[in-house]
Design an enzyme around this catalytic site. Structure first.
Site, short mmCIF file in Angstrom:
data_model
loop_
_atom_site.label_atom_id
_atom_site.label_comp_id
_atom_site.label_asym_id
_atom_site.label_seq_id
_atom_site.Cartn_x
_atom_site.Cartn_y
_atom_site.Cartn_z
N ASN A 179 0.84 -1.19 -0.05
CA ASN A 179 0.00 -0.12 -0.03
C ASN A 179 0.88 1.41 -0.06
O ASN A 179 1.49 1.57 1.00
CB ASN A 179 -1.05 0.24 1.25
CG ASN A 179 -1.73 1.22 1.22
OD1 ASN A 179 -1.88 1.97 0.29
ND2 ASN A 179 -2.65 1.35 2.29
N LYS B 210 3.88 0.79 2.98
CA LYS B 210 3.35 -0.25 3.83
C LYS B 210 3.42 -1.51 3.31
O LYS B 210 3.05 -1.58 1.99
CB LYS B 210 1.83 -0.10 4.24
CG LYS B 210 1.69 1.19 5.01
CD LYS B 210 0.09 1.19 5.41
CE LYS B 210 0.02 2.77 6.38
NZ LYS B 210 -1.55 2.93 6.86
N ARG C 137 -2.84 -2.22 -3.25
CA ARG C 137 -4.25 -1.47 -2.70
C ARG C 137 -4.10 -0.37 -3.85
O ARG C 137 -3.17 0.56 -3.77
CB ARG C 137 -4.14 -1.02 -1.26
CG ARG C 137 -5.31 -0.16 -1.13
CD ARG C 137 -5.08 1.08 -0.40
NE ARG C 137 -6.34 1.88 0.12
CZ ARG C 137 -6.11 2.93 0.83
NH1 ARG C 137 -4.86 3.51 1.24
NH2 ARG C 137 -7.25 3.79 0.98
N HIS D 79 -12.48 3.49 0.39
CA HIS D 79 -12.37 2.33 1.29
C HIS D 79 -13.20 1.01 1.05
O HIS D 79 -13.78 0.24 1.81
CB HIS D 79 -12.96 2.89 2.45
CG HIS D 79 -12.09 4.10 3.06
ND1 HIS D 79 -12.61 5.38 3.52
CD2 HIS D 79 -10.78 4.08 3.18
CE1 HIS D 79 -11.72 6.13 3.96
NE2 HIS D 79 -10.62 5.39 3.63
N GLY E 108 -8.01 8.43 9.56
CA GLY E 108 -7.43 9.61 9.32
C GLY E 108 -8.45 10.00 7.77
O GLY E 108 -8.66 11.14 7.69
N GLY E 109 -8.61 9.03 7.09
CA GLY E 109 -9.73 9.26 5.95
C GLY E 109 -10.87 8.39 6.52
O GLY E 109 -10.94 7.27 7.11
N ARG F 286 -9.18 16.58 6.08
CA ARG F 286 -10.12 16.79 5.07
C ARG F 286 -11.58 17.29 5.47
O ARG F 286 -11.93 16.95 6.53
CB ARG F 286 -10.34 15.66 4.08
CG ARG F 286 -9.14 15.37 3.24
CD ARG F 286 -9.25 13.92 2.57
NE ARG F 286 -8.46 12.94 3.17
CZ ARG F 286 -8.42 11.52 2.91
NH1 ARG F 286 -9.39 11.29 2.03
NH2 ARG F 286 -7.90 10.87 3.73
N ARG G 251 -6.53 10.91 18.87
CA ARG G 251 -6.32 10.62 20.34
C ARG G 251 -6.02 11.87 21.08
O ARG G 251 -6.48 11.94 22.35
CB ARG G 251 -4.98 9.52 20.19
CG ARG G 251 -5.19 8.23 19.75
CD ARG G 251 -3.93 7.42 19.56
NE ARG G 251 -3.39 7.86 18.30
CZ ARG G 251 -2.30 7.23 17.58
NH1 ARG G 251 -2.12 6.08 18.10
NH2 ARG G 251 -2.03 7.65 16.48
N GLY H 52 -8.94 3.37 12.28
CA GLY H 52 -8.33 3.48 13.69
C GLY H 52 -9.37 4.29 14.64
O GLY H 52 -9.15 3.80 15.83
N ILE H 53 -10.18 5.13 14.07
CA ILE H 53 -11.04 5.65 15.11
C ILE H 53 -12.05 4.90 15.50
O ILE H 53 -12.44 4.83 16.64
CB ILE H 53 -11.52 7.12 14.58
CG1 ILE H 53 -10.20 7.97 14.29
CG2 ILE H 53 -12.35 7.72 15.42
CD1 ILE H 53 -10.74 9.36 13.61
N ASN I 133 -10.75 2.31 18.10
CA ASN I 133 -10.02 2.62 19.30
C ASN I 133 -10.66 3.89 20.05
O ASN I 133 -10.60 3.76 21.21
CB ASN I 133 -8.60 2.84 18.73
CG ASN I 133 -7.90 1.70 18.48
OD1 ASN I 133 -7.77 0.79 19.21
ND2 ASN I 133 -7.47 1.68 17.12
N GLU J 216 -8.18 -5.07 5.46
CA GLU J 216 -8.03 -4.91 3.87
C GLU J 216 -6.88 -5.75 3.37
O GLU J 216 -6.99 -6.16 2.09
CB GLU J 216 -7.78 -3.32 3.76
CG GLU J 216 -9.09 -2.45 4.19
CD GLU J 216 -8.62 -1.22 4.26
OE1 GLU J 216 -9.10 -0.32 3.37
OE2 GLU J 216 -7.77 -0.72 5.09
#
Length: 406
Positions: free
Chosen positions: A13, A20, A94, A183, A214-215, A244, A288, A334-335, A338, A393
Site C-alpha cells: 500500500n 506499507k 491497494r 475504502h 484519518g480518511g 479533510r 487521540r 483507527g478511530i 479505538n 483490508e
C-alpha cells in the site's frame, strides 16, 4: 518467526511518502512480516518492520525512493529469511481510485497502468504513489503476478440515483464526474463479517459500515452490495476527517477565490491538508489527543469531536432510505476501533430516532484487536445491533491476489 507452511502474498500500500507492506498467508490471515517505510525521498527517511509478533526493528534509508524501500525489503530484511522470500507467489496492491474501469481485482498489465494514470485527477494524492509502488514492485518481484485491488470497485454497484451528480450530463458521460466512493475493500470485508456475526446469509443482510480513520467514509450495504456511500468524486467528500473538510458548500470555493484571491490549487491544499479535525481542534489531525482534550473539556476539541460524530450520525440515519431496514451498524478503522468516545457520542445521537442502545461498559473495553472477540456493543433492547469489527483490508487484497496464482 514461524516458517511459512504454505504460499504467501506480499501486500503493498503506497502513499505519497510511505510504503506499507505485509507478507501473509491468504488462507488463515497469518502475518509473517509487516512494516512501513516513511518520509520517502527525504534525508530522514526510514523503514521499520516486524516479523510476526517479534520486536519492531528500524533502519535509516536516507533519501530513499519507493523503489529503494522495496529493494531494501528484498536485499536486507528478507535476505536472512530466504524461506519467506521464496514463499511469495503473488503481490497485491491497494489502489484508491479505478474510476469506472474496474469493479473487480485485476491483473496488472500496461493497460491497467494506463487507466490508473487516467484517473489521477480523481485521486491526485494517492494514484501517483500507487503507480510508483507498482513499478517498483514489478521490478523487485518480476516473476510473480501483480494484482491491483481498487477501493472504488465495491461501490460500482451503486444505482445512478446514488452516484450521479445533478450537473449537465456531458460532465458524466464525457469526463466521468460522479460519485465513486473509497475504502471499498474495507466496507466489503466489514459487511461480510457482519453477516457472520448476525448468522445470516450475506444476501439477506442490510448493514451500515463505518470506516473511520484519518480518511473516513460510510457505506450502505444491501445484500452484500453497496447502494450508497459518503465519499464522492474524490476522497474529500463526506465525513469530517483528519485533515479533510468533508462535505462543504461548493460556493465556499468561489468565495475563497474571489475574496482572498486564492488559486484553485491553494483551496485544494486547504480542503485536503489543513481542514477537518486539525482545523477544528487546532492541535492535531489525530483523534487521540483530541479525545484527551475532549475529556478535559477543551472547547475546540469538544467541537471537533461533536462535529465528527454529528456528521457521522447524519449519514448513518440517511442510509435508512436506500436500505429500508438495518440489521447492524459497524464501526471500524483507527478511530472506529479505538475511540470509544466517538462510538458513544454517535450512538447517543441515534438513540431516540433509531432506538440504538449500546452497553457503555463493553464499549469502553472494545479497543481494536485487544482481546475483543464477539464484536457486539449493543444491548438486548437495541433495535439495531452495533458491532466494532477490526477491518482487514490486507487479507482481502491477499486473497484477491491469490486467485491469479496458477
Amino acid at each position: 518467526m514461524v516458517t511459512p507452511v504454505s504460499k504467501t502474498v506480499l501486500v503493498i500500500n503506497c502513499g505519497s511518502s510511505s510504503v506499507k507492506f505485509a507478507i501473509m498467508d491468504p488462507n488463515d490471515g497469518h502475518v509473517y512480516l509487516s512494516g512501513i517505510a516513511e518520509a520517502m525521498t527525504l534525508p530522514e527517511a526510514f523503514i521499520s518492520w516486524r516479523f510476526g509478533k517479534e520486536d519492531k526493528q528500524k533502519a535509516d534509508i536516507p533519501n530513499a525512493t519507493h523503489g529503494d524501500a522495496l529493494k531494501y525489503l528484498v536485499e536486507n530484511i528478507l535476505a536472512s529469511h530466504p524461506e519467506l522470500l521464496g514463499s511469495i507467489v503473488a503481490c497485491g496492491h491497494r489502489i484508491v481510485h479505478g474510476g469506472e474501469f474496474y469493479s473487480e481485482p485485476t491483473l496488472v498489465d500496461d493497460e491497467v497502468v494506463a487507466n490508473i494514470e487516467k484517473v489521477i485527477p480523481f485521486a491526485p494524492l494517492h494514484n501517483p504513489a500507487h503507480l510508483l509502488g507498482i513499478n517498483a514492485a514489478r521490478e523487485s518481484f518480476p516473476n510473480i503476478p501483480h494484482v491491483v485491488v481498487f477501493d472504488t470497485a465495491f461501490h460500482q454497484t451503486m444505482p445512478p440515483i446514488a452516484y450521479r451528480f445533478a450537473i449537465p450530463e456531458q460532465y458524466y458521460t464525457e469526463y466521468g464526474i460522479r460519485r465513486y466512493g473509497a475504502h471499498g475493500t474495507s466496507h466489503m470485508y466489514l459487511s461480510q463479517q457482519a453477516a457472520l456475526y448476525l448468522n445470516k446469509p450475506l444476501e439477506e443482510t442490510n448493514v451500515i459500515t463505518c470506516h473511520l480513520g484519518g480518511g473516513a467514509s460510510v457505506a450502505a450495504v444491501k445484500g452484500g452490495k453497496c447502494v450508497d456511500t459518503s465519499m464522492g468524486l474524490t476522497p474529500l467528500d463526506g465525513l469530517v476527517m483528519g485533515t479533510r473538510c468533508g462535505s462543504i458548500d461548493p460556493s465556499v470555493v468561489f468565495f475563497l477565490c474571489d475574496r482572498f484571491n486564492m488559486s484553485v490549487e491553494e483551496v485544494k491544499e486547504v480542503f485536503n491538508k489543513k481542514s477537518g479535525l486539525l482545523a477544528l481542534s487546532g492541535i492535531s489531525s489525530d483523534m487521540r489527543p483530541i479525545c484527551e482534550g475532549y475529556e478535559k473539556g477543551d472547547p475546540k476539541c469538544t467541537l471537533a469531536m461533536d462535529m465528527f460524530c454529528y456528521r457521522l450520525a447524519k449519514f448513518i440515519s440517511s442510509y435508512y432510505v436506500p436500505l429500508g431496514h438495518v440489521d447492524a451498524i459497524i464501526f471500524s478503522g483507527g478511530i472506529g476501533e479505538n475511540c470509544w468516545e466517538a462510538r458513544k457520542i454517535t450512538c447517543a445521537m441515534l438513540k431516540e430516532s433509531l432506538g440504538i442502545e449500546i452497553n457503555e461498559e463493553l464499549n469502553e473495553k472494545a479497543l481494536g484487536r485487544l482481546g475483543f472477540e464477539d464484536g457486539e456493543l449493543s444491548t438486548p433492547n437495541s433495535k439495531v445491533k452495533v458491532f466494532m469489527i477490526p477491518t482487514n483490508e490486507e487479507l482481502v487484497i491477499a486473497r484477491s491476489a491469490m486467485k491469479f496464482v496458477k
